[in-house]
Design an enzyme around this catalytic site. Structure first.
Site, PDB file in Angstrom:
ATOM      1  N   GLU A  91      -6.044   3.330  -1.108  1.00 52.31           N
ATOM      2  CA  GLU A  91      -5.632   1.960  -0.818  1.00 52.31           C
ATOM      3  C   GLU A  91      -6.005   1.439   0.575  1.00 52.31           C
ATOM      4  O   GLU A  91      -6.378   0.271   0.707  1.00 52.31           O
ATOM      5  CB  GLU A  91      -4.115   1.847  -1.012  1.00 52.31           C
ATOM      6  N   ARG A 134       6.949  -3.528   0.033  1.00 58.50           N
ATOM      7  CA  ARG A 134       5.801  -2.968   0.755  1.00 58.50           C
ATOM      8  C   ARG A 134       5.043  -4.053   1.515  1.00 58.50           C
ATOM      9  O   ARG A 134       4.423  -3.780   2.550  1.00 58.50           O
ATOM     10  CB  ARG A 134       4.863  -2.218  -0.200  1.00 58.50           C
TER      11      ARG A 134
END
Length: 780
Positions: free
Chosen positions: A730, A327
């Site tokens: 997030e 990621r």
């Protein structure tokens, strides 16, 4: 405030529903102490307590352990080791079999669990755990990621490469080039509620565990794995957590497995709650990275080629490091188009605790390099970094393909930045900062804008699913259960709003119940900012099934078309007949209409080929921008954040009050990651920042003195997510990169902005002062 919000909801017809600012369902319990956590569960007579026996070597063979003094200590019932595990002594979440529940033969980090003491009281177990006599044979160890790379330490998992275009020719042809490196620090989760588990033995092979976890299904599977029983014998329950941030995704496996093991062995309830120090030492953290990059660009600041290597301190085992480092690469472009790009991960093994998920899941550690590249180019060209950002934004035509070959079709970053520049009065304030610094003096100022483009979905495609269970009782009350977990973020409230909206009933008529594997199976972690997206859709699916049955019932009973059955606020209109919701449900019950449904949802149109480095791993992107201004004391390196302005995209918000709170909290937590929260291991491999006395999280006084947070109310998700909302957990965490860049500008002013200070993170006052001394020629 609550009264005003209630009035807004009432004006909409029901005291509930979506797109309204509803208070968190447990807010009043949080502030009054009425919210019940795992440690508040009454202990039945005979409850035992467990405590961990931790290694005091970073890497060593275990020659012998003498438990005589432990077993002889007051209240001790027994000691558990690997030999007591009836199933598998492994709690690796990704099946690599590299994460033992109890160390066997060797320890690989300082603080690794070797055994557990079971005693009548927690204090007795804790004291006895210190009495074991362990003989070690020390082995070489490495704790730093750069040292691990130099020592050719192995990877804990397979690295990833993303590549698009011809990097070498594009780099060679670029009019300007630069190379750089940046250390990006890790971070401890520092929850208000630490790790805890409370296990109750049942009949036959059954056990029930109350666990503070974001991933009940994984804990269920791990406990079953350790006990050697099928998953249907294990029930995991969690009503709420006092914070999670990713640290309660895999790490609860330790505590739940040990308590379950002890409960079955001694046929008594067992609780395990470590001290804060041991919690911080024994459990994983955000990965810290050493990122190296080369960029080619033109005189306008437009990026032509990027080559990056992202090395991460992963710890002794894989845990989730593969997905985390993947990621990081997915977000190394952020809001910017790279015509030619190559990104490579290095998930390095180290003799430290195995690092794990943390808010952003590697995305922040990759995204920050995109922002650093924009900053570096701006200093090299003598431009405002905002100018460089603008010429590199994703756009239409060919400038919309990511390094992983996903086409960006929903980019709104230009509008977000334009609105923020105007609302924050950026241009005038930047000039004022330049004028202030031109006068010289001890206090220097800085101002910066940074952006966020964050992909939403689990990159492991199979995790993008959720289930929910909805019951409508004969009195018209509604019971809701789903696979998501509540850690303070307001997920339960949002999902309940969705159900209330489907039935058009007041929110307080929907009972929110504890997450349990006995009701909704095979759930994904509440992570990746997907809690509302997945569970909201699953709950809506369940509620809609019931609603459809009710419409069919009414249409048949009253001989009307289905379109003439309309759910209104706390009532149902059937043709010209208006019936209260309660009476209507009672009629349906008497007519034997099924008033329960299991809902399900899976995210569509996502796929990922890791070997090829191509696919559509993200369903959509969330965007945001922040403008931060700081003042720095050049004699001490100390600083304050004078003002922060944030504009963040949450699509069409399910609950603006909750979402705004998430943005505010994420910003402050991100500030901590970038400025004060520093992890430090000594030359013996011991974590020395393991308590509030040595590890500094942001306090109330550290928040920006002026803090303006707005949601992009005009944004509507192009994808058919739950009521066209977007994830919020997030993405805003990375907005305070603007604080780091503002600090950089203040530091750079001592040398007339000729050089990018290249501040590593966290930019502690010590690091800021060293940078000032270096640029200002004050180094000894």
């Amino acid at each position: 405030m609550n009264k005003q919000m209630d009035n807004v909801a009432a004006d909409a017809g029901i005291r509930g529903g979506v797109h309204l600012s509803q208070r968190h369902d447990s807010a009043h319990k949080h502030v009054t102490g009425l919210a019940e956590y795992t440690d508040d569960i009454p202990e039945p007579a005979g409850t035992l307590h467990a405590y961990l026996g931790l290694s005091d070597r970073a890497h060593a063979e275990i020659v012998s352990i003498d438990f005589d003094a432990v077993r002889a200590a007051p209240g001790v019932v027994g000691v558990l080791t690997a030999a007591d595990v009836p199933g598998s002594n492994d709690i690796s979440p990704v099946g690599k079999h590299d994460d033992p529940l109890f160390a066997e033969g060797k320890v690989e980090f300082h603080g690794q669990q070797m055994f557990a003491v079971i005693a009548e009281t927690r204090d007795q177990a804790r004291r006895a755990a210190k009495l074991a006599k362990v003989e070690y044979r020390d082995l070489p160890f490495v704790t730093d990621v750069a040292e691990a790379v130099s020592a050719d330490y192995p990877y804990v998992t397979d690295p990833l490469k993303l590549e698009r275009g011809e990097v070498e020719p594009a780099m060679a042809a670029a009019p300007r080039r630069l190379k750089g490196a940046m250390r990006v620090g890790g971070q401890d989760h520092f929850y208000l509620e630490g790790h805890i588990a409370f296990a109750f033995p049942g009949e036959d092979d059954e056990v029930t565990v109350y666990s503070s976890t974001q991933h009940p299904s994984e804990v269920q599977h791990m406990v079953a794995h350790v006990l050697g029983v099928p998953s249907n014998a294990v029930t995991i329950i969690v009503r709420r957590m006092g914070g999670g941030f990713g640290g309660k995704e895999t790490q609860p496996n330790i505590f739940a497995s040990i308590t379950a093991l002890a409960a079955k062995k001694y046929h008594r309830a067992v609780k395990l709650r470590p001290d804060r120090d041991d919690d911080m030492v024994a459990t994983g953290k955000r990965h810290d990275f050493l990122n190296e990059y080369e960029v080619g660009f033109d005189e306008d600041g437009r990026v032509l080629a990027v080559d990056g290597v992202f090395a991460a301190r992963c710890g002794f085992s894989a845990d989730l490091s593969g997905a985390v480092t993947d990621r990081a690469l997915f977000h190394a472009d952020n809001s910017y188009y790279y015509p030619a790009v190559r990104l490579v991960s290095r998930p390095m093994k180290t003799n430290t605790v195995s690092n794990t998920a943390f808010r952003g899941f590697g995305g922040p550690q990759g995204l920050i390099i995109a922002e650093r590249i924009m900053e570096e180019i701006a200093y090299a060209l003598g431009k405002d970094p905002l100018e460089v950002r603008r010429v590199n934004f994703y756009g239409d035509g060919e400038r919309n393909v990511t390094p992983y070959h996903q086409t960006v079709t929903d980019c709104i970053i230009e509008r977000v930045v334009d609105e923020l520049v105007e609302s924050a009065d950026y241009q005038a304030r930047r000039q004022a900062v330049l004028d202030w610094n031109a006068k010289g003096g001890v206090i220097r100022k800085g101002i910066a804008i940074s952006t966020v483009k964050f992909g939403i979905s689990f990159t492991a495609t199979w995790y993008n699913q959720a289930g929910a269970l909805v019951h409508v009782y004969s009195d018209g009350s509604v019971h809701l259960n789903h696979g998501g977990t509540e850690m303070g973020q307001g997920l339960f409230t949002k999902v309940a709003q969705v159900v209330a909206d489907v039935f058009q009933i007041d929110l307080d008529r929907v009972k929110i119940t504890a997450t349990t594997t006995a009701k909704v199976p095979n759930t994904s972690a509440t992570a990746a900012s997907s809690g509302s997206d997945l569970n909201g859709m699953a709950a809506e699916n369940a509620a809609q099934q019931i609603k459809d049955r009710l419409i069919d019932f009414a249409a048949e009973k009253y001989s009307v078309d289905r379109e003439q059955v309309v759910f209104q606020p706390n009532a149902v209109l059937i043709g010209n007949r208006r019936v209260s919701f309660d009476d209507f449900i009672k009629e349906a019950y008497i007519a034997r209409v099924h008033l329960s449904a299991a809902g399900f949802y899976k995210t569509p149109d996502i796929h990922w080929d890791r070997a090829a480095g191509k696919g559509r791993p993200f369903y959509y992107f969330a965007y945001g921008a922040a403008c931060s201004e700081v003042s720095v004391d050049t004699l001490t390196g100390e600083y304050v954040v004078d003002r922060a302005d944030v504009l963040h995209d949450v699509g069409r918000s399910l609950n603006p009050a909750v979402d705004k709170g998430q943005v505010e909290g994420a910003f402050v937590q991100g500030m901590g990651w970038l400025t004060t929260e520093e992890l430090w291991w000594d030359d013996k491999g011991r974590l020395r920042t393991h308590a509030p006395s040595t590890y500094k999280i942001p306090l109330a006084g550290d928040r920006p003195a002026i803090f303006n947070v707005k949601l992009a109310e005009w944004s509507v998700n192009k994808e058919p997510t739950i009521r066209r909302s977007k994830a919020v957990g997030e993405p805003p965490f990375m907005l305070p990169i603007s604080v780091l860049e503002a600090l950089s500008m203040a530091v750079a002013s001592v040398a007339d902005y000729r050089e990018c200070p290249r501040l590593d993170a966290p930019a502690t006052p010590e690091r800021v002062l060293k940078a000032i001394d270096r640029l200002g020629g004050r180094e000894a």
